[in-house]
Design a protein around this motif. Structure first.
Motif, mmCIF file in Angstrom:
data_model
loop_
_atom_site.group_PDB
_atom_site.id
_atom_site.type_symbol
_atom_site.label_atom_id
_atom_site.label_comp_id
_atom_site.label_asym_id
_atom_site.label_seq_id
_atom_site.Cartn_x
_atom_site.Cartn_y
_atom_site.Cartn_z
ATOM 1 N N VAL A 45 -2.446 1.268 10.665
ATOM 2 C CA VAL A 45 -1.436 1.474 9.908
ATOM 3 C C VAL A 45 -1.245 3.075 9.679
ATOM 4 C CG1 VAL A 45 -0.624 1.389 7.498
ATOM 5 C CG2 VAL A 45 -1.777 -0.520 8.367
ATOM 6 N N ALA A 46 -2.367 3.783 9.656
ATOM 7 C CA ALA A 46 -2.193 5.252 9.341
ATOM 8 C C ALA A 46 -1.634 6.053 10.578
ATOM 9 C CB ALA A 46 -3.400 5.812 9.194
ATOM 10 N N VAL A 104 2.291 -1.458 2.781
ATOM 11 C CA VAL A 104 1.772 -1.798 4.119
ATOM 12 C C VAL A 104 2.634 -2.867 4.578
ATOM 13 C CG1 VAL A 104 -0.143 -2.612 5.543
ATOM 14 C CG2 VAL A 104 -0.331 -0.655 3.922
ATOM 15 N N ASP A 130 -10.794 -1.580 8.145
ATOM 16 C CA ASP A 130 -11.089 -0.420 8.436
ATOM 17 C C ASP A 130 -10.013 0.073 9.792
ATOM 18 O OD1 ASP A 130 -12.553 0.576 6.485
ATOM 19 O OD2 ASP A 130 -14.580 0.825 7.682
ATOM 20 N N ASP A 151 -6.553 -0.492 8.923
ATOM 21 C CA ASP A 151 -5.935 0.968 8.042
ATOM 22 C C ASP A 151 -5.708 1.938 8.888
ATOM 23 O OD1 ASP A 151 -6.502 -0.844 5.638
ATOM 24 O OD2 ASP A 151 -8.108 0.434 4.913
ATOM 25 N N LEU A 152 -6.469 2.060 9.859
ATOM 26 C CA LEU A 152 -6.228 3.447 11.071
ATOM 27 C C LEU A 152 -5.159 2.809 11.869
ATOM 28 C CD1 LEU A 152 -9.888 3.815 12.013
ATOM 29 C CD2 LEU A 152 -8.472 5.384 10.975
#
Lengths: 295, 414
Positions: free
Chosen positions: B77-78, B101, B71, B74-75
Motif C-alpha cells: 500500500v505504501a 486503504v 506487514d 501495508d508495504l
C-alpha cells in the motif's frame, strides 16, 4: 597532464564511492527525512512536513528514556556475561592442549547457529511447563514450581541476556584464545621463577597481553548487542510491560506495529546517534590504548 | 508497395499485442487462508469460477501467514501497488477504512441485494457517511469446549456461571497426572485480550464505556481479577501463547475445558479424532454467558488498485448463497449471507448448535470507540495483563496504569 593525474584516482574511486553512497547514505538520509514528517505507512504519499514534531513527542514521553535504559541494560548485561564467559572458557582452553581442536569446533556451534534458531532453543529452555531450566532448578530444590522466565518482568531481561550471551560468547572465546596464545610462555615461566601467584600472573601478564583484543571485542559486543532485535522481539516482543523494549523493538513497534513511519524513523535516527556515540567511544579508547602501547 | 505491406503487417502486429495486453489482466488477491485447508476450497473455487467467467483475467494469490500478511500488504500500500482485492480481519478493517486503504463498495453493490442478504453488511465496516467498505465473509463467536470424559469421571456438571466454572476447573486439575481443568492463552497475545474480555463481559463490562477507556470500572477489575484467580489457582498451564500451544494441550485429552471458536473443530478432528468424538460445546460459563465475537473475515477492494471494476465484479460474484454454503460447509464458520447455514449442515454438525444459537448475542471483540487502534490497544492491554498474571501486580493498580497508558496512547495518536 598533471590535471589528469590528479583526477584519475577520483575517477577510479567514483564507482565504489557512488555505490557506498547509494547503499548506505541515501537510505540514511531518506530515513532522516521521513523522521521529520508525519508519514504513516498506510497513507505514505500524503505525508506532511512537521519539523521536529516526532522528536519532541518522543522526548516528552518516558518511553524513550525507558527504552534507552533497557537498551543499555541489555547491552551491558550481554557484554559482561558473554565476555566473562568467553574469557573463562578461553583461559581453560589455553591451559590444555587435550581436545582443544574438538572443543573449538564445538564452540563454534552456537556462534554459527542462526539467531532465530537460538531463540527457539531458548524459548523451550525457559518454558515454564516443560523447560529444562525449571526441571533442573526443581531437582536442585531451588524452585518449587515452574518459574515463568520470559513472562515475569523480574526475569525477562535476564533471560534474553543469557540467551544472547550464549550465542555470542564463542566469538569472544576464539578471539581471546588467539590473543592468549600470542603471549610468550617465557613471561609466565619467568614470573613463576620469581614466585608470582596465579592471580599476579593473570593480572600482570595475561591482562596486558590480551588488552587490545579485549577492547576490540568489548566494543564490538557493545555495538552488536545494542542493535540486536531478534532476541528481544522473538522471545518477549519487548514485554512483559516494557521490560525488554530495547530501542530496536521500540522502533519496529512504532514503524510497523503502529505504522507510524515518521516516528519510527525518528527512533531509527536516535538509534543511529546512539551507535555513533558507541563507535566514537571505541575510537577514543582504541587511540588511548595505542598511545599507551607506544609510550 | 512492399514497404506499405510491411508497414501494415507491423501495425497489425502492434495492434494485436495491444489488444492482448488489454485483455490480459491480473488481479492480486491477498489472503492468509490460501494455505488453510478449511478455507482453501472457497477461495480456489470462487477464483476459478471467476477466471472462467472472465477469460483473460487471472487472479494471482498474494499469500502469507496471518502474522506476516498485513506487514506485506501495508508495504505494498505504501509503495502504491496494493493487491487489488484484500481480505481483512474484523479488527484491522477499521484502520484500513480510517487510512483510506479500502474503496467504498456502495457503487459496486448498487443494483444488487447484497446489503439486504448479508447480515450486518449495513452496520459493520461502515463509516459515519454510510459508506460500506468490505463484504462480510464470516461471523464468529467463542464457546466453552468440554472434554466430557473428564467431567463424567469427576462426576461434575458442565459449568454455567463463574462460581461453577472455578469449581469445575479446580476439580479437574491434577498436577501429579499433569491434568488441567482449563487451558487458555495467558501470555501477551490477542487471545489473552479476548480471554480476559470474556470475563469482563461476564461481569457486564467492556474495556471501554461510551467509547472511552474504562479500565478502572468495577466490571473490568472484577473480570481481570477472575482471570487472575483462575491463573493463580493453577488450573491452567502457564506460558500458553496462542492457539499453537493452547490447542495441543486440549488435543491431548488431559485438559477439561477450553474456550475457542468453531474453526477449532476441524483442527481438533485432524489432531485428535478421539478427543473430538467426546467433546461437547456449551455457552460460556460466565454470569452473563454472552460470547465475544463479530465479523471475522471481510473482503474489500484496494482504493489504490488498478482494476477496481474487475475486483468489484469478483466481490459481487462471491456474495451468493451458494458460495456462502461452500464457505460454511468447509470452514465450519458462519458465512452471514442468507441461507449459508443449511438445515443439513446443522444436522451433520450438531456441535455447531451452540455457535448458531449464541451467535447473535455477541459482544464485539474490538473495544467500541477504539476500533481504529485495535492492534495497538491489544498490545498495550496485554502488557499490563501479563504484569498482573506473572508479576502479581494488584489488579486495581495495574488497571490504573493501563488507563493512563491508553489515554497517553490516544493523545499521541490523535
Amino acid at each position: 597532464m598533471s590535471t589528469s593525474r590528479s583526477t584519475l584516482p577520483w575517477l577510479l574511486l567514483a564507482p565504489a564511492g557512488l555505490l557506498i553512497l547509494a547503499i548506505i547514505y541515501v537510505p540514511l538520509v531518506y530515513s532522516a527525512l521521513i523522521s521529520i514528517t508525519d508519514a504513516h505507512l498506510l497513507r505514505f504519499s500524503s505525508a506532511e512536513f512537521i519539523g521536529f514534531g516526532n522528536y519532541e513527542r518522543l522526548l516528552a514521553r518516558n518511553r524513550l528514556a525507558t527504552s534507552l535504559w533497557r537498551t543499555f541494560t541489555y547491552s551491558a548485561g550481554t557484554v559482561v556475561l558473554s565476555f566473562l564467559t568467553g574469557l573463562f572458557v578461553a583461559l581453560l582452553l589455553n591451559r590444555t592442549t587435550v581436545l582443544r581442536g574438538l572443543t573449538r569446533t564445538l564452540l563454534i556451534i552456537p556462534w554459527a547457529t542462526p539467531w532465530l534458531v537460538v531463540t527457539l532453543i531458548w524459548y523451550v529452555m525457559f518454558n515454564p511447563q516443560i523447560g529444562p531450566i525449571n526441571e533442573v532448578l526443581n531437582l536442585l530444590g531451588v524452585l518449587e514450581e515452574g518459574h515463568s522466565w520470559l513472562y515475569s518482568s523480574q526475569t525477562a531481561m535476564l533471560s534474553i541476556v543469557i540467551a544472547t550471551s550464549w550465542r555470542l560468547f564463542p566469538a569472544v572465546t576464539l578471539i581471546l584464545l588467539a590473543g592468549l596464545q600470542g603471549i610468550p610462555p617465557e613471561q609466565y615461566e619467568a614470573a613463576e621463577v620469581d614466585g608470582a601467584s596465579a592471580w599476579a600472573r593473570f593480572r600482570y601478564i595475561t591482562v596486558p597481553g590480551i588488552r587490545t583484543v579485549s577492547i576490540t571485542m568489548l566494543t564490538l559486543l557493545t555495538i552488536w548487542s545494542s542493535k540486536l532485535f531478534t532476541m528481544a522481539w522473538t522471545l518477549t516482543q519487548g514485554g512483559p510491560g516494557d521490560a525488554t523494549r530495547v530501542l530496536s523493538v521500540y522502533t519496529y513497534q512504532e514503524a510497523f506495529g503502529s505504522n507510524r513511519l515518521g516516528r519510527g524513523s525518528a527512533l531509527a535516527v536516535i538509534s543511529l546517534l546512539f551507535s555513533l556515540l558507541l563507535v566514537f567511544v571505541y575510537l577514543i579508547v582504541l587511540r588511548r590504548d595505542e598511545e599507551k602501547s607506544e609510550a | 508497395m512492399k514497404r506499405v505491406s510491411l508497414l501494415l503487417v507491423l501495425l497489425m502486429l502492434i495492434g494485436a499485442i495491444g489488444a492482448s495486453a488489454q485483455e490480459e489482466v491480473t488481479l492480486r488477491l491477498s489472503s492468509w487462508q490460501w494455505e488453510d485447508p478449511s478455507y482453501l476450497p472457497f477461495w480456489q473455487q470462487t477464483t476459478e469460477a471467476f477466471m472462467e467467467a472472465y477469460p483473460g483475467v487471472t487472479i494471482e494469490r498474494f499469500s502469507f501467514p496471518l502474522d506476516q500478511l498485513f506487514d506485506r500488504v501495508d508495504l505494498e500500500v505504501a509503495g502504491g501497488t496494493p493487491p487489488d482485492i484484500i481480505e481483512v480481519t474484523g479488527f484491522n478493517v477499521f484502520e484500513y477504512i480510517d487510512k483510506g486503504v479500502l474503496e467504498p463498495l456502495n457503487a459496486c453493490f448498487e443494483g444488487t441485494d447484497i446489503v439486504e442478504k448479508v447480515a450486518g453488511q449495513d452496520s459493520y465496516a461502515v463509516d459515519d457517511m454510510g459508506n460500506i467498505f468490505a463484504l462480510n465473509l464470516s461471523a464468529r463467536t467463542l464457546a466453552l469446549w468440554v472434554h466430557q470424559p473428564m467431567f463424567d469421571e469427576a462426576g461434575i456438571d458442565v459449568p454455567t456461571d463463574f462460581e461453577s466454572f472455578m469449581a469445575a476447573a479446580q476439580a479437574l486439575t491434577n498436577p501429579d497426572e499433569e491434568e488441567f481443568g482449563l487451558v487458555l492463552t495467558n501470555t501477551a497475545h490477542s487471545r489473552l485480550y479476548e480471554g480476559v474480555l470474556i470475563m469482563i463481559v461476564g461481569h457486564g463490562g467492556h474495556y471501554t464505556k461510551d467509547g472511552q477507556p474504562a479500565f478502572t470500572e468495577p466490571e473490568v477489575i472484577a473480570g481481570v481479577q477472575f482471570f487472575k484467580d483462575l491463573f493463580d489457582a493453577g488450573v491452567m498451564p502457564r506460558g500458553i501463547d496462542g492457539a499453537g500451544s493452547q490447542w495441543p494441550y486440549f488435543n491431548s485429552g488431559k485438559v477439561g475445558m477450553t474456550i475457542d471458536g468453531p474453526w477449532y473443530w476441524a483442527n481438533l478432528g485432524i489432531a485428535s479424532p478421539e478427543v473430538q468424538s467426546t467433546v461437547t460445546i456449551h455457552p460460556l460459563p460466565t454470569d452473563s454467558a454472552r460470547p465475544t465475537g463479530g465479523p471475522n473475515n471481510l473482503v474489500g477492494i484496494a482504493a489504490g488498485g488498478s482494476h477496481k471494476d474487475l475486483a468489484c465484479e469478483y466481490i459481487k460474484s462471491i456474495a451468493t448463497t451458494e458460495w456462502g454454503q461452500v464457505w460454511t460447509n468447509n470452514s465450519g464458520t458462519v458465512n452471514p449471507i442468507e441461507g449459508a447455514v443449511t438445515d443439513s449442515f446443522l444436522m451433520d454438525n450438531p456441535w455447531f448448535q451452540t455457535f448458531a444459537e449464541d451467535g447473535p448475542n455477541f459482544v464485539p471483540v474490538a473495544a467500541p470507540g477504539l476500533e481504529v487502534y485495535h492492534g495497538d490497544v491489544v498490545r498495550i492491554i496485554n502488557n499490563r495483563l501479563v504484569e498482573v498474571l506473572y508479576d502479581d501486580r494488584p489488579v486495581e493498580e495495574a488497571m490504573a496504569d493501563l488507563q493512563a497508558d491508553v489515554e497517553e496512547f490516544l493523545e499521541d495518536a490523535m
